[in-house]
Design a protein around this motif. Structure first.
Motif, PDB file in Angstrom:
ATOM      1  N   SER A 103      33.822  11.275  14.627  1.00 27.18           N
ATOM      2  CA  SER A 103      33.516  11.712  13.261  1.00 27.18           C
ATOM      3  C   SER A 103      32.829  13.065  13.265  1.00 27.18           C
ATOM      4  O   SER A 103      33.151  13.940  12.453  1.00 27.18           O
ATOM      5  CB  SER A 103      32.629  10.665  12.584  1.00 27.18           C
ATOM      6  OG  SER A 103      32.281  11.073  11.276  1.00 27.18           O
ATOM      7  N   LEU A 104      31.860  13.222  14.217  1.00 25.36           N
ATOM      8  CA  LEU A 104      31.165  14.504  14.329  1.00 25.36           C
ATOM      9  C   LEU A 104      32.131  15.612  14.728  1.00 25.36           C
ATOM     10  O   LEU A 104      32.076  16.729  14.190  1.00 25.36           O
ATOM     11  CB  LEU A 104      30.033  14.387  15.346  1.00 25.36           C
ATOM     12  CG  LEU A 104      29.160  15.632  15.548  1.00 25.36           C
ATOM     13  CD1 LEU A 104      28.464  15.999  14.247  1.00 25.36           C
ATOM     14  CD2 LEU A 104      28.136  15.394  16.649  1.00 25.36           C
ATOM     15  N   LYS A 106      35.258  15.680  14.167  1.00 25.82           N
ATOM     16  CA  LYS A 106      36.138  15.932  13.025  1.00 25.82           C
ATOM     17  C   LYS A 106      35.452  16.830  12.009  1.00 25.82           C
ATOM     18  O   LYS A 106      36.054  17.781  11.485  1.00 25.82           O
ATOM     19  CB  LYS A 106      36.539  14.607  12.387  1.00 25.82           C
ATOM     20  CG  LYS A 106      37.606  14.729  11.317  1.00 25.82           C
ATOM     21  CD  LYS A 106      38.021  13.355  10.805  1.00 25.82           C
ATOM     22  CE  LYS A 106      39.102  13.495   9.722  1.00 25.82           C
ATOM     23  NZ  LYS A 106      39.504  12.160   9.203  1.00 25.82           N
ATOM     24  N   ASP A 107      34.155  16.520  11.729  1.00 27.74           N
ATOM     25  CA  ASP A 107      33.395  17.362  10.791  1.00 27.74           C
ATOM     26  C   ASP A 107      33.236  18.781  11.338  1.00 27.74           C
ATOM     27  O   ASP A 107      33.354  19.762  10.594  1.00 27.74           O
ATOM     28  CB  ASP A 107      32.017  16.745  10.535  1.00 27.74           C
ATOM     29  CG  ASP A 107      32.111  15.411   9.802  1.00 27.74           C
ATOM     30  OD1 ASP A 107      33.171  15.161   9.178  1.00 27.74           O
ATOM     31  OD2 ASP A 107      31.144  14.638   9.855  1.00 27.74           O
ATOM     32  N   THR A 108      32.952  18.865  12.653  1.00 29.34           N
ATOM     33  CA  THR A 108      32.801  20.184  13.271  1.00 29.34           C
ATOM     34  C   THR A 108      34.109  20.968  13.200  1.00 29.34           C
ATOM     35  O   THR A 108      34.111  22.176  12.946  1.00 29.34           O
ATOM     36  CB  THR A 108      32.365  20.029  14.747  1.00 29.34           C
ATOM     37  OG1 THR A 108      31.147  19.290  14.799  1.00 29.34           O
ATOM     38  CG2 THR A 108      32.156  21.398  15.384  1.00 29.34           C
ATOM     39  N   GLU A 110      36.449  20.629  10.942  1.00 26.99           N
ATOM     40  CA  GLU A 110      36.657  21.081   9.562  1.00 26.99           C
ATOM     41  C   GLU A 110      35.763  22.275   9.242  1.00 26.99           C
ATOM     42  O   GLU A 110      36.183  23.211   8.564  1.00 26.99           O
ATOM     43  CB  GLU A 110      36.366  19.934   8.596  1.00 26.99           C
ATOM     44  CG  GLU A 110      37.382  18.794   8.663  1.00 26.99           C
ATOM     45  CD  GLU A 110      38.788  19.260   8.310  1.00 26.99           C
ATOM     46  OE1 GLU A 110      38.923  20.117   7.413  1.00 26.99           O
ATOM     47  OE2 GLU A 110      39.748  18.788   8.949  1.00 26.99           O
ATOM     48  N   LYS A 111      34.524  22.223   9.754  1.00 27.35           N
ATOM     49  CA  LYS A 111      33.605  23.345   9.527  1.00 27.35           C
ATOM     50  C   LYS A 111      34.117  24.608  10.196  1.00 27.35           C
ATOM     51  O   LYS A 111      34.068  25.704   9.604  1.00 27.35           O
ATOM     52  CB  LYS A 111      32.219  22.985  10.058  1.00 27.35           C
ATOM     53  CG  LYS A 111      31.172  24.065   9.813  1.00 27.35           C
ATOM     54  CD  LYS A 111      29.818  23.636  10.337  1.00 27.35           C
ATOM     55  CE  LYS A 111      28.786  24.740  10.113  1.00 27.35           C
ATOM     56  NZ  LYS A 111      27.450  24.335  10.648  1.00 27.35           N
TER      57      LYS A 111
END
Length: 385
Positions: A103-104, A106-108, A110-111
């Motif tokens: 999840s992290l 994935k967020d990274t 996207e960022k």
């Protein structure tokens, strides 16, 4: 009756061994390697110590032996179950950590995708803005030259008239001839025209005023064919301010604060076409849109205003002083003096800079040249000998 079940030996109803010459089937025996006690007459491998044909009867297996074997097996199963539960908990934690890491990541991702899009857009924006400015610079240089030429012609008319009056006054003073102040068509100290002189001056300025309006109209249409995001100083500042707030580290590393004044200079110069240091209130340039837009975002860590003043306002002021300023004009000299004092007080770092020092030299040189050859009496004629 079946015998030898515990040893894997097969017998018929008469008790005769039907598999006399084969080894006991160890797969069906009790697993002696796991800690079970060896039945009587067998070694650890399940081999009969005396004779492999001798059977172990059910009567030879005691109840205590079975209970002990069951307890040992139960303990082993409990230990195995405990280990399995620990492994299960460890696997659950590993799965949970993996899910969090995923999840992290994935967020990274996207960022980073967002950052990539932003920097790609800002790079394309700066490139397009530079191209747009490059196309307009030559036109602005010509417009500035035309405005300066118009102001020079008008100022030169006033300077020549003032020189004529001063020379006439100097000649009469040398001859001890007193002429009333009202007899002069132009009062030198107050720069006030008589009605007749004013009409003559307006007639002289009429074609220049029309030309000036036409040039300023052309200047106002300089970016008429450009999108607002490339022609509005407010929107340009907003774009770079967003960069500074959202991506401060890259903003600092790019040294954009040093580049931004050069990028905005064309818009400042465009507005300064309407500013005349000799015909405006002191500090009126601070009321223009470029100043009110940049001043709030300029600070010691992001000083855009001081370099912009140095690169735009001071050169315009220097060119105005060099071409238009009349040192003999009281009002012009007063306004120039107050403007220089204001700039020095608000932007102290500019006092020792080369553009400011160059401006001071031009002021001194032009004032010395204007007073050269003039007779300056130390005392008035009414002063006693």
């Amino acid at each position: 009756m079946m015998k030898g079940v515990a040893t894997g030996v097969i017998t018929d109803d008469s008790g005769v061994n039907t598999n006399q010459h084969s080894k006991p089937n160890t797969d069906n025996n009790i697993m002696h390697h796991s800690g079970y006690p060896n039945p009587a007459g067998y070694d650890a491998m399940g081999e009969n110590k005396k004779d492999s044909n001798i059977d172990l009867t059910v009567e030879e297996i005691s109840v205590e032996f079975l209970l002990q074997a069951v307890r040992i097996k139960h303990a082993e199963l409990e230990e195995s179950n405990s280990y399995t539960e620990m492994e299960c908990e460890r696997n659950v934690k590993t799965i949970s950590a993996t899910e969090k890491s995923y999840s992290l990541s994935k967020d990274t991702l996207e960022k980073e995708k967002g950052n990539y899009r932003f920097f790609k857009e800002i790079g394309e924006y700066i490139h397009a803005l530079l191209e747009c400015i490059g196309e307009k610079l030559a036109i602005l240089d010509r417009i500035e030259s035309q405005i300066l030429g118009i102001r020079y012609d008008i100022s030169n008319y006033m300077i020549e008239r003032r020189k004529e009056i001063l020379l006439e006054r100097d000649r009469l003073s040398r001859q001890d001839i007193s002429v009333p102040e009202s007899d002069y068509p132009l009062r030198v100290r107050e720069d006030v025209l008589t009605e007749k002189e004013n009409i003559k001056f307006n007639e002289f300025c009429l074609p220049f005023d029309k030309k000036r309006k036409d040039v300023l109209q052309e200047a106002s249409e300089l970016f008429s064919d450009t999108l607002e995001e490339y022609s509005s100083i407010d929107l340009i500042n907003q774009r770079f301010e967003t960069w500074r707030i959202d991506h401060g580290e890259s903003y600092q590393q790019s040294f954009i604060a040093l580049f931004l004044p050069k990028l905005l200079a064309i818009f400042v110069r465009l507005e300064l076409l309407h500013w005349d240091v000799f015909a405006s209130e002191v500090g009126s340039w601070k009321l223009q849109n470029w100043y009110t837009s940049i001043h709030p975002i300029s600070n010691p860590d992001n000083d855009v205003l001081s370099p912009l003043i140095e690169q735009t306002l001071l050169p315009v002021l220097t060119e105005t002083v060099s071409s238009i300023w009349d040192p003999m004009s009281t009002s012009q000299t007063r306004l120039l003096s107050l403007s220089l004092i204001q700039i020095n007080q608000e932007f102290r770092t500019l006092g020792s800079n080369k553009p400011m020092q160059n401006l001071y030299k031009i002021v001194c040189t032009k004032f010395a040249k204007a007073t050269q050859g003039l007779y300056m009496p130390m005392f008035s004629k009414d002063h006693p000998e």
